[in-house]
Design a protein around this motif. Structure first.
Motif, mmCIF file in Angstrom:
data_model
loop_
_atom_site.group_PDB
_atom_site.id
_atom_site.type_symbol
_atom_site.label_atom_id
_atom_site.label_comp_id
_atom_site.label_asym_id
_atom_site.label_seq_id
_atom_site.Cartn_x
_atom_site.Cartn_y
_atom_site.Cartn_z
ATOM 1 N N ALA A 28 49.001 34.522 29.352
ATOM 2 C CA ALA A 28 48.904 35.456 30.480
ATOM 3 C C ALA A 28 47.602 35.236 31.237
ATOM 4 C CB ALA A 28 49.011 36.897 29.997
ATOM 5 N N VAL A 29 46.510 35.030 30.506
ATOM 6 C CA VAL A 29 45.214 34.765 31.134
ATOM 7 C C VAL A 29 45.276 33.449 31.915
ATOM 8 C CG1 VAL A 29 42.782 34.227 30.678
ATOM 9 C CG2 VAL A 29 43.898 36.117 29.472
ATOM 10 N N ALA A 30 45.873 32.427 31.325
ATOM 11 C CA ALA A 30 45.976 31.138 32.007
ATOM 12 C C ALA A 30 46.780 31.268 33.302
ATOM 13 C CB ALA A 30 46.615 30.105 31.080
ATOM 14 N N LEU A 31 47.874 32.014 33.273
ATOM 15 C CA LEU A 31 48.669 32.220 34.486
ATOM 16 C C LEU A 31 47.870 32.979 35.547
ATOM 17 C CD1 LEU A 31 52.160 33.214 33.065
ATOM 18 C CD2 LEU A 31 51.674 31.268 34.557
ATOM 19 N N ALA A 32 47.180 34.020 35.133
ATOM 20 C CA ALA A 32 46.387 34.809 36.079
ATOM 21 C C ALA A 32 45.278 33.955 36.698
ATOM 22 C CB ALA A 32 45.803 36.033 35.394
ATOM 23 N N GLY A 33 44.775 32.987 35.956
ATOM 24 C CA GLY A 33 43.732 32.103 36.462
ATOM 25 C C GLY A 33 44.207 31.148 37.534
ATOM 26 N N THR A 34 45.521 31.088 37.756
ATOM 27 C CA THR A 34 46.078 30.227 38.806
ATOM 28 C C THR A 34 46.484 31.045 40.021
ATOM 29 O OG1 THR A 34 48.338 30.376 37.968
ATOM 30 C CG2 THR A 34 46.958 28.594 37.088
ATOM 31 N N ASP A 35 45.931 32.225 40.153
ATOM 32 C CA ASP A 35 46.263 33.144 41.247
ATOM 33 C C ASP A 35 47.732 33.559 41.242
ATOM 34 O OD1 ASP A 35 43.666 33.320 42.220
ATOM 35 O OD2 ASP A 35 43.925 31.538 43.458
ATOM 36 N N THR A 36 48.320 33.558 40.068
ATOM 37 C CA THR A 36 49.688 34.035 39.897
ATOM 38 C C THR A 36 49.630 35.519 39.580
ATOM 39 O OG1 THR A 36 50.381 31.885 39.051
ATOM 40 C CG2 THR A 36 51.774 33.744 38.492
ATOM 41 N N SER A 37 50.557 36.288 40.128
ATOM 42 C CA SER A 37 50.624 37.716 39.847
ATOM 43 C C SER A 37 51.196 37.914 38.440
ATOM 44 C CB SER A 37 51.505 38.417 40.880
ATOM 45 O OG SER A 37 51.595 39.782 40.592
ATOM 46 N N VAL A 38 50.391 38.503 37.563
ATOM 47 C CA VAL A 38 50.778 38.668 36.162
ATOM 48 C C VAL A 38 50.655 40.133 35.756
ATOM 49 C CG1 VAL A 38 50.216 38.058 33.771
ATOM 50 C CG2 VAL A 38 49.993 36.346 35.575
ATOM 51 N N THR A 39 51.718 40.632 35.146
ATOM 52 C CA THR A 39 51.678 41.944 34.509
ATOM 53 C C THR A 39 52.075 41.745 33.064
ATOM 54 O OG1 THR A 39 52.272 43.103 36.542
ATOM 55 C CG2 THR A 39 52.644 44.276 34.477
#
Length: 111
Positions: A28-39
């Protein structure tokens, strides 16, 4: 219409349940680090990850703009209160999760 790259990650396992539980939140952190919207939605034993200091990934996820939801029912069933949880989490009901699940473009990963 939902944002492209909207992810809803649902964690139902406690962080002690094995190496994959911790890695799921790291993802989840890795996805958020790519400017992806993560919940991230923590339910069942996953709510224990919201106890301050239990999982280092949660504050980092919040810093990156990720949203962290905890299931209000699961919190109550485990004799926790929202006040005992990390400042980075928001207690929500299943109605919020249902709306997110039905949003256009939402990609769901359930662990």
């Amino acid at each position: 219409m939902a944002e492209p790259g909207l992810f809803l990650l649902i964690e139902t396992q406690g962080h002690w349940s094995g190496p994959h539980a911790g890695r799921f939140l790291d993802d989840a952190v890795a996805l958020a680090g790519t400017d992806t919207s993560v919940t991230v939605f923590l339910a069942q034993d996953g709510v224990f990850a919201a106890v301050p200091g239990a999982v280092p990934a949660l504050p980092r996820l919040a810093e990156l703009g990720g949203r962290i939801w905890v299931d209000d029912f699961s919190v109550a069933q485990r004799a926790l209160t929202v006040g005992e949880l990390s400042e980075h989490v928001t207690a929500v009901g299943m109605d919020a999760v249902a709306r997110a699940l039905l949003a256009d473009g939402c990609k769901v990963v359930w662990h």
